[in-house]
Design an enzyme around this catalytic site. Structure first.
Site, PDB file in Angstrom:
ATOM      1  N   ARG A 275       0.823  -1.222   0.000  1.00 48.16           N
ATOM      2  CA  ARG A 275       0.000   0.000   0.000  1.00 48.16           C
ATOM      3  C   ARG A 275       0.846   1.256   0.000  1.00 48.16           C
ATOM      4  O   ARG A 275       0.399   2.316  -0.455  1.00 48.16           O
ATOM      5  CB  ARG A 275      -0.984  -0.032   1.186  1.00 48.16           C
ATOM      6  CG  ARG A 275      -2.068  -1.088   0.997  1.00 48.16           C
ATOM      7  CD  ARG A 275      -2.931  -1.226   2.224  1.00 48.16           C
ATOM      8  NE  ARG A 275      -2.193  -1.618   3.395  1.00 48.16           N
ATOM      9  CZ  ARG A 275      -1.804  -2.862   3.670  1.00 48.16           C
ATOM     10  NH1 ARG A 275      -2.124  -3.846   2.844  1.00 48.16           N
ATOM     11  NH2 ARG A 275      -1.110  -3.129   4.746  1.00 48.16           N
TER      12      ARG A 275
ATOM     13  N   GLU B 246       4.031  -6.551  13.217  1.00 49.27           N
ATOM     14  CA  GLU B 246       2.958  -6.670  14.213  1.00 49.27           C
ATOM     15  C   GLU B 246       2.399  -8.093  14.127  1.00 49.27           C
ATOM     16  O   GLU B 246       2.075  -8.714  15.117  1.00 49.27           O
ATOM     17  CB  GLU B 246       1.868  -5.641  13.920  1.00 49.27           C
ATOM     18  CG  GLU B 246       0.785  -5.569  14.966  1.00 49.27           C
ATOM     19  CD  GLU B 246      -0.380  -4.683  14.542  1.00 49.27           C
ATOM     20  OE1 GLU B 246      -0.381  -4.187  13.412  1.00 49.27           O
ATOM     21  OE2 GLU B 246      -1.298  -4.535  15.358  1.00 49.27           O
TER      22      GLU B 246
END
Ligand code: AMP
Length: 181
Positions: free
Chosen positions: A69, A106
């Site tokens: 992205r 994460e």
């Protein structure tokens, strides 16, 4: 810096997807923002603004976009700044000689790579991504830039997940987040 109307617009175009791609992660889906011409232009203009000084001048040679992205945001930012675009890609995607760095995400672990001829010594570099979470990706990106003798002038993201304190890990870098959630 966003006005409160711009901030509300961007917030309203970011969709939370709970437990995706894994249980416990709330994924920030920016596709509604990309779909909305005004929201997309607002986000790009604001990211460009983070690279400009008070006189409106920017001295950026290369804009780095982080797969995937980050590419979507970095390309129009590079165009407006009249800078080159450098894609930072996942392992095995780039066809020429690469430098790579592995780091913790994460969710999971990753390796990112850049072409070995992407930066020249002393290049002034802006790193762009959609979400700053734990900061591992941006830290790895900065390592790749600096290993090539180039300088990370700033890091600009759409969203910083404040509760993960990724910014703390990036002490020494000039980090700009349009939205800190
Ligand atoms: P981190 O290295 O933990 O800062 O993770 C940042 C990278 O993972 C960025 O390239 C993001 O696109 C992606 N990412 C991490 N957490 C999220 C999230 N909650 N929503 C959307 N993208 C995320």
């Amino acid at each position: 810096m966003l006005s409160s109307t711009e901030r509300e617009l961007l917030l309203s175009r970011i969709r939370d997807i709970p437990d995706w791609p894994e249980p416990g992660v709330v994924f920030k889906d920016i596709t509604p923002l990309l779909l909305d011409a005004t929201a997309f232009a607002t986000a790009i203009d604001a990211l460009v603004g983070t690279a400009r000084d008070q006189t409106g001048t920017s001295r950026i040679d290369k804009v780095v976009g982080i797969e995937a992205r980050g590419f979507i945001l970095a390309a129009p930012v590079a165009h407006v700044l009249r800078a080159g675009l450098v894609p930072l890609r996942k392992h095995g995607k780039l066809p020429f000689d690469t430098r790579s760095v592995s780091y913790a995400l994460e969710y999971g672990e990753a390796t990112i790579e850049v072409h070995s001829d992407a930066f020249g010594p002393g290049d002034r570099v802006l790193v762009v991504d959609d979400v700053l979470a734990t900061g591992g990706t941006v830290q790895a990106a900065a390592e790749l830039v600096e290993a090539a003798g180039a300088d990370v002038v700033a890091v600009s993201v759409l969203i910083e997940l404040g509760f993960l304190a990724g910014g703390d890990r990036l002490a020494g870098l000039d980090v700009h987040a349009l939205l800190r959630l």
